[in-house]
Write an enzyme that holds these catalytic residues in place. Structure first.
Site, short mmCIF file in Angstrom:
data_model
loop_
_atom_site.label_atom_id
_atom_site.label_comp_id
_atom_site.label_asym_id
_atom_site.label_seq_id
_atom_site.Cartn_x
_atom_site.Cartn_y
_atom_site.Cartn_z
N THR A 114 0.85 -1.18 0.00
CA THR A 114 0.00 0.00 0.00
C THR A 114 0.88 1.24 0.00
O THR A 114 1.86 1.31 0.74
CB THR A 114 -0.93 0.02 1.23
OG1 THR A 114 -1.86 -1.05 1.13
CG2 THR A 114 -1.70 1.34 1.31
N PHE A 116 1.58 5.07 0.79
CA PHE A 116 1.20 6.16 1.67
C PHE A 116 1.88 7.43 1.18
O PHE A 116 3.04 7.39 0.76
CB PHE A 116 1.62 5.87 3.12
CG PHE A 116 0.88 4.72 3.74
CD1 PHE A 116 -0.27 4.93 4.48
CD2 PHE A 116 1.33 3.42 3.57
CE1 PHE A 116 -0.95 3.88 5.05
CE2 PHE A 116 0.65 2.34 4.14
CZ PHE A 116 -0.49 2.58 4.88
#
Length: 221
Positions: A114, A116
């Site tokens: 993921t 960020f």
């Protein structure tokens, strides 16, 4: 993609100055005196539950309950002594809150990362990253509802050796057949990147540079 985050980013007024990619690993954990024979609910963020849906499907007797946060679910169980509840979170969070890990690495995709983003006030951007070293940019623009409008933009980016790494379209509410395009591009030459922005600006109805920053891959090198 978490589509709502695009709207939050666009409306925040902040600018992107960096990115970090985190390897996502989930475990299922519970109070130390609970176990598989006592667990009847598992709590976690909806995205984490989705990322572990194969594991959850193999445990049909355990009810899935959506929560606001992964680590927050573990914290709640620990602080409120929720017997019969489990949380899906990272194993570091489980250990931090004194929970027992029943099984680790339960995510469906073992290679899931993921991204960020690091955000700041635009006035502080140059203090946090040197513009001349950037090699990645995030843009959002809208186009007229005309044949080939997106193709023209992509052709110009290609001409200036700008690499398109992501494109996400979202409909503009109240304006039929019109979309916002969120685009990530990488470049090796800041000047040519700037020239490409100047070249596409007359062809779009609106455009905003969400941030110019150093890519995670370049930072690793």
């Amino acid at each position: 993609s978490l589509l709502h985050n695009y709207e939050l980013l666009r409306d925040s007024g902040d600018t992107i100055v960096g990115e970090h990619k985190l390897h996502i690993q989930h475990c299922i954990c519970c109070l130390p005196d609970d176990g598989w024979d006592t667990i009847n609910e598992v709590h976690s963020h909806p995205v984490a539950l989705m990322q572990c849906r194969n594991f959850i499907a193999n445990h049909p007797d355990i009810k899935s309950v959506e929560a606001e946060d992964t680590a927050g679910s573990a914290k709640y169980i620990a602080e409120h002594k929720c017997h019969g509840w489990a949380a899906i979170c990272n194993s570091d969070a489980a250990r931090h809150y004194g929970l027992k890990v029943l099984e680790d690495s339960i995510e469906d995709n073992k290679h899931n990362y993921t991204r960020f983003l690091v955000l700041t006030n635009p006035n502080k951007a140059d203090f946090l990253r040197p513009l001349e070293k950037t090699d990645k940019s995030s843009l959002v623009f809208s186009l007229p509802h005309e044949e080939g409008s997106l193709s023209k933009i992509l052709t110009i980016l290609s001409f200036y050796d700008i690499n398109l790494t992501k494109i996400q379209s979202l409909p503009i509410i109240g304006r039929e057949w019109e979309y916002l395009f969120y685009v990530d591009v990488t470049y090796n030459n800041l000047t040519r990147y700037r020239q490409s922005i100047d070249a596409i600006t007359p062809l779009v109805r609106s455009m905003k540079i969400l941030g110019e920053y150093i890519s995670f891959e370049k930072l690793k090198d």
